[in-house]
Design a protein around this motif. Structure first.
Motif, PDB file in Angstrom:
ATOM      1  N   ARG A  20       0.130  -0.476   0.125  1.00 43.95           N
ATOM      2  CA  ARG A  20       0.149   0.338   0.196  1.00 43.95           C
ATOM      3  C   ARG A  20       0.743   1.106  -0.205  1.00 43.95           C
ATOM      4  NH1 ARG A  20      -4.124   0.319   4.311  1.00 43.95           N
ATOM      5  NH2 ARG A  20      -2.748  -1.205   5.690  1.00 43.95           N
ATOM      6  N   ALA A  21       2.253   1.141   0.770  1.00 45.08           N
ATOM      7  CA  ALA A  21       2.901   1.898   0.428  1.00 45.08           C
ATOM      8  C   ALA A  21       3.599   2.529  -1.013  1.00 45.08           C
ATOM      9  CB  ALA A  21       4.069   2.192   2.057  1.00 45.08           C
ATOM     10  N   THR A  22       3.697   1.540  -1.525  1.00 45.18           N
ATOM     11  CA  THR A  22       4.960   1.873  -2.998  1.00 45.18           C
ATOM     12  C   THR A  22       3.394   2.578  -3.411  1.00 45.18           C
ATOM     13  OG1 THR A  22       5.383  -0.328  -1.948  1.00 45.18           O
ATOM     14  CG2 THR A  22       5.462   0.192  -4.338  1.00 45.18           C
ATOM     15  N   ALA A  23       1.862   1.940  -3.870  1.00 46.52           N
ATOM     16  CA  ALA A  23       0.637   2.104  -4.382  1.00 46.52           C
ATOM     17  C   ALA A  23       0.636   3.775  -4.066  1.00 46.52           C
ATOM     18  CB  ALA A  23      -0.376   1.457  -4.099  1.00 46.52           C
ATOM     19  N   VAL A  24       0.907   4.359  -2.424  1.00 49.40           N
ATOM     20  CA  VAL A  24       0.810   5.677  -2.903  1.00 49.40           C
ATOM     21  C   VAL A  24       2.070   6.603  -3.075  1.00 49.40           C
ATOM     22  CG1 VAL A  24       1.124   7.528  -0.325  1.00 49.40           C
ATOM     23  CG2 VAL A  24      -0.142   5.308  -0.426  1.00 49.40           C
ATOM     24  N   LEU A  25       3.301   5.614  -3.010  1.00 50.87           N
ATOM     25  CA  LEU A  25       4.431   6.552  -4.055  1.00 50.87           C
ATOM     26  C   LEU A  25       4.555   6.988  -5.130  1.00 50.87           C
ATOM     27  CD1 LEU A  25       6.815   4.671  -1.577  1.00 50.87           C
ATOM     28  CD2 LEU A  25       6.236   7.443  -1.553  1.00 50.87           C
ATOM     29  N   VAL A  26       3.836   5.262  -5.391  1.00 52.38           N
ATOM     30  CA  VAL A  26       3.425   5.519  -7.549  1.00 52.38           C
ATOM     31  C   VAL A  26       2.726   6.653  -7.555  1.00 52.38           C
ATOM     32  CG1 VAL A  26       1.874   4.513  -9.410  1.00 52.38           C
ATOM     33  CG2 VAL A  26       4.124   3.097  -7.691  1.00 52.38           C
ATOM     34  N   VAL A  27       1.540   7.252  -6.550  1.00 56.37           N
ATOM     35  CA  VAL A  27       0.337   7.815  -7.132  1.00 56.37           C
ATOM     36  C   VAL A  27       1.491   9.633  -6.581  1.00 56.37           C
ATOM     37  CG1 VAL A  27      -1.379   9.217  -5.734  1.00 56.37           C
ATOM     38  CG2 VAL A  27      -1.761   7.102  -6.710  1.00 56.37           C
ATOM     39  N   GLY A  28       2.548   9.459  -5.557  1.00 60.56           N
ATOM     40  CA  GLY A  28       2.947  10.392  -4.886  1.00 60.56           C
ATOM     41  C   GLY A  28       3.874  10.906  -6.563  1.00 60.56           C
ATOM     42  N   LYS A  29       4.192  10.072  -6.992  1.00 64.50           N
ATOM     43  CA  LYS A  29       5.576  10.640  -8.104  1.00 64.50           C
ATOM     44  C   LYS A  29       4.874  10.662  -9.428  1.00 64.50           C
ATOM     45  CE  LYS A  29       9.783   9.659  -9.528  1.00 64.50           C
ATOM     46  NZ  LYS A  29      11.248  10.497  -9.911  1.00 64.50           N
ATOM     47  N   LEU A  30       3.999   9.423  -9.565  1.00 57.20           N
ATOM     48  CA  LEU A  30       3.401   9.814 -11.379  1.00 57.20           C
ATOM     49  C   LEU A  30       1.301  10.597 -10.990  1.00 57.20           C
ATOM     50  CD1 LEU A  30       3.736   6.333 -12.900  1.00 57.20           C
ATOM     51  CD2 LEU A  30       5.361   8.391 -12.745  1.00 57.20           C
ATOM     52  N   GLY A  31       1.197  10.708 -10.273  1.00 60.79           N
ATOM     53  CA  GLY A  31      -0.540  11.466  -9.852  1.00 60.79           C
ATOM     54  C   GLY A  31      -0.197  12.665 -10.315  1.00 60.79           C
ATOM     55  N   THR A  32      -1.465  13.511 -10.813  1.00 60.89           N
ATOM     56  CA  THR A  32      -1.995  14.736 -10.282  1.00 60.89           C
ATOM     57  C   THR A  32      -2.107  14.772  -9.063  1.00 60.89           C
ATOM     58  OG1 THR A  32      -3.770  14.414 -11.323  1.00 60.89           O
ATOM     59  CG2 THR A  32      -2.427  14.097 -12.667  1.00 60.89           C
ATOM     60  N   ARG A  33      -2.472  16.470  -8.855  1.00 63.94           N
ATOM     61  CA  ARG A  33      -2.748  17.131  -7.440  1.00 63.94           C
ATOM     62  C   ARG A  33      -3.633  16.950  -7.219  1.00 63.94           C
ATOM     63  NH1 ARG A  33      -0.386  22.389  -5.752  1.00 63.94           N
ATOM     64  NH2 ARG A  33       1.916  21.932  -5.211  1.00 63.94           N
ATOM     65  N   GLN A  34      -4.421  16.558  -8.496  1.00 58.44           N
ATOM     66  CA  GLN A  34      -6.437  16.055  -8.210  1.00 58.44           C
ATOM     67  C   GLN A  34      -6.118  14.599  -7.074  1.00 58.44           C
ATOM     68  OE1 GLN A  34      -7.823  16.762 -11.930  1.00 58.44           O
ATOM     69  NE2 GLN A  34      -8.773  18.679 -11.056  1.00 58.44           N
ATOM     70  N   ASP A  35      -5.192  14.128  -7.770  1.00 61.25           N
ATOM     71  CA  ASP A  35      -5.518  12.403  -7.717  1.00 61.25           C
ATOM     72  C   ASP A  35      -4.901  12.672  -6.262  1.00 61.25           C
ATOM     73  OD1 ASP A  35      -5.640  11.488 -10.343  1.00 61.25           O
ATOM     74  OD2 ASP A  35      -3.032  11.918 -10.383  1.00 61.25           O
ATOM     75  N   LEU A  36      -4.018  13.482  -5.553  1.00 58.14           N
ATOM     76  CA  LEU A  36      -3.561  12.864  -3.792  1.00 58.14           C
ATOM     77  C   LEU A  36      -4.660  13.607  -2.982  1.00 58.14           C
ATOM     78  CD1 LEU A  36      -0.317  15.739  -4.325  1.00 58.14           C
ATOM     79  CD2 LEU A  36      -0.599  13.795  -4.047  1.00 58.14           C
ATOM     80  N   THR A  37      -5.989  13.433  -3.724  1.00 57.55           N
ATOM     81  CA  THR A  37      -7.381  13.902  -2.707  1.00 57.55           C
ATOM     82  C   THR A  37      -7.049  12.353  -2.385  1.00 57.55           C
ATOM     83  OG1 THR A  37      -8.790  14.342  -4.031  1.00 57.55           O
ATOM     84  CG2 THR A  37      -8.256  15.765  -3.646  1.00 57.55           C
ATOM     85  N   ALA A  38      -7.343  11.811  -3.167  1.00 59.81           N
ATOM     86  CA  ALA A  38      -7.445  10.499  -3.311  1.00 59.81           C
ATOM     87  C   ALA A  38      -6.177   9.567  -2.309  1.00 59.81           C
ATOM     88  CB  ALA A  38      -7.163   9.116  -4.353  1.00 59.81           C
ATOM     89  N   ILE A  39      -5.448   9.864  -1.845  1.00 62.06           N
ATOM     90  CA  ILE A  39      -4.450   9.979  -0.772  1.00 62.06           C
ATOM     91  C   ILE A  39      -4.360   9.892   0.736  1.00 62.06           C
ATOM     92  CG2 ILE A  39      -2.810   8.359  -2.115  1.00 62.06           C
ATOM     93  CD1 ILE A  39      -0.859  10.317  -1.487  1.00 62.06           C
ATOM     94  N   GLU A  40      -4.935  11.005   0.787  1.00 63.12           N
ATOM     95  CA  GLU A  40      -5.538  12.022   1.752  1.00 63.12           C
ATOM     96  C   GLU A  40      -6.232  11.412   2.857  1.00 63.12           C
ATOM     97  OE1 GLU A  40      -6.597  16.225   1.951  1.00 63.12           O
ATOM     98  OE2 GLU A  40      -6.301  15.712  -0.331  1.00 63.12           O
ATOM     99  N   PRO A  41      -7.172   9.850   2.502  1.00 62.82           N
ATOM    100  CA  PRO A  41      -7.675   9.668   3.819  1.00 62.82           C
ATOM    101  C   PRO A  41      -7.463   8.397   5.156  1.00 62.82           C
ATOM    102  CG  PRO A  41      -9.681   9.768   1.975  1.00 62.82           C
ATOM    103  CD  PRO A  41      -8.039  10.229   1.748  1.00 62.82           C
ATOM    104  N   LEU A  42      -6.134   8.257   3.916  1.00 66.61           N
ATOM    105  CA  LEU A  42      -4.913   7.681   4.207  1.00 66.61           C
ATOM    106  C   LEU A  42      -4.032   7.992   5.222  1.00 66.61           C
ATOM    107  CD1 LEU A  42      -3.617   5.432   0.880  1.00 66.61           C
ATOM    108  CD2 LEU A  42      -5.271   4.721   2.915  1.00 66.61           C
ATOM    109  N   LEU A  43      -4.153   9.147   5.740  1.00 65.77           N
ATOM    110  CA  LEU A  43      -3.761  10.268   6.691  1.00 65.77           C
ATOM    111  C   LEU A  43      -3.895   9.686   8.132  1.00 65.77           C
ATOM    112  CD1 LEU A  43      -3.287  13.568   5.856  1.00 65.77           C
ATOM    113  CD2 LEU A  43      -1.201  12.201   6.127  1.00 65.77           C
ATOM    114  N   ASP A  44      -5.519   8.404   8.740  1.00 64.26           N
ATOM    115  CA  ASP A  44      -5.490   8.044   9.635  1.00 64.26           C
ATOM    116  C   ASP A  44      -5.127   6.346   9.245  1.00 64.26           C
ATOM    117  OD1 ASP A  44      -6.905  10.355  10.048  1.00 64.26           O
ATOM    118  OD2 ASP A  44      -8.720   9.047   8.785  1.00 64.26           O
TER     119      ASP A  44
END
Length: 131
Positions: A20-44
């Motif tokens: 799951r951490a690797t998936a988050v890093l992929v979103v961070g590396k390749l995703g758009t700023r809008q994609d970042l909203t999808a990972i925000e709930p994982l802050l919990d």
């Protein structure tokens, strides 16, 4: 991948935290700023992705550093919004050409450090929303 994260899909939750951490890093590396909203709930999500401790030359064990999924999410969000993760307490963070950051270099030695970083991020996010 992003659809699994965004939908809070049980298959994503069943993955090992390191994946799951690797998936988050992929979103961070390749995703758009809008994609970042999808990972925000994982802050919990406090699932442990990685932990390490070392032994110095005198045989004394250091304080272990624990990397939780929310640490990975936080570092990605901070970096992608143009801020410096070191200012949030990420000491020794190393960039990675393929994955954005080297997973073992993320994390905190204490929960107090983690809580302070998360609170600072929330304050920063709240002030950005108000402007």
């Amino acid at each position: 991948l992003l659809g699994l994260i965004a939908a809070d899909d049980p298959p994503f939750e069943r993955l090992h935290p390191r994946y799951r951490a690797t998936a988050v890093l992929v979103v961070g590396k390749l995703g758009t700023r809008q994609d970042l909203t999808a990972i925000e709930p994982l802050l919990d999500d406090s699932a442990v992705c990685y932990s390490r401790s070392s032994i110095d030359r005198d045989g004394h064990r250091s304080v272990p550093t624990v990397v939780q999924l929310r640490d990975v999410v936080l570092a990605v969000l901070i970096e992608r919004t143009g801020e410096d993760p070191a200012e949030y307490g990420f000491q020794g963070l190393k960039q990675d050409e393929q994955w954005m950051f080297k997973l073992p270099t993320l994390g905190f030695e204490t929960d107090a450090q983690r809580t302070a970083a998360l609170e600072r991020w929330q304050q920063s996010a709240d002030s950005s929303d108000g402007s």
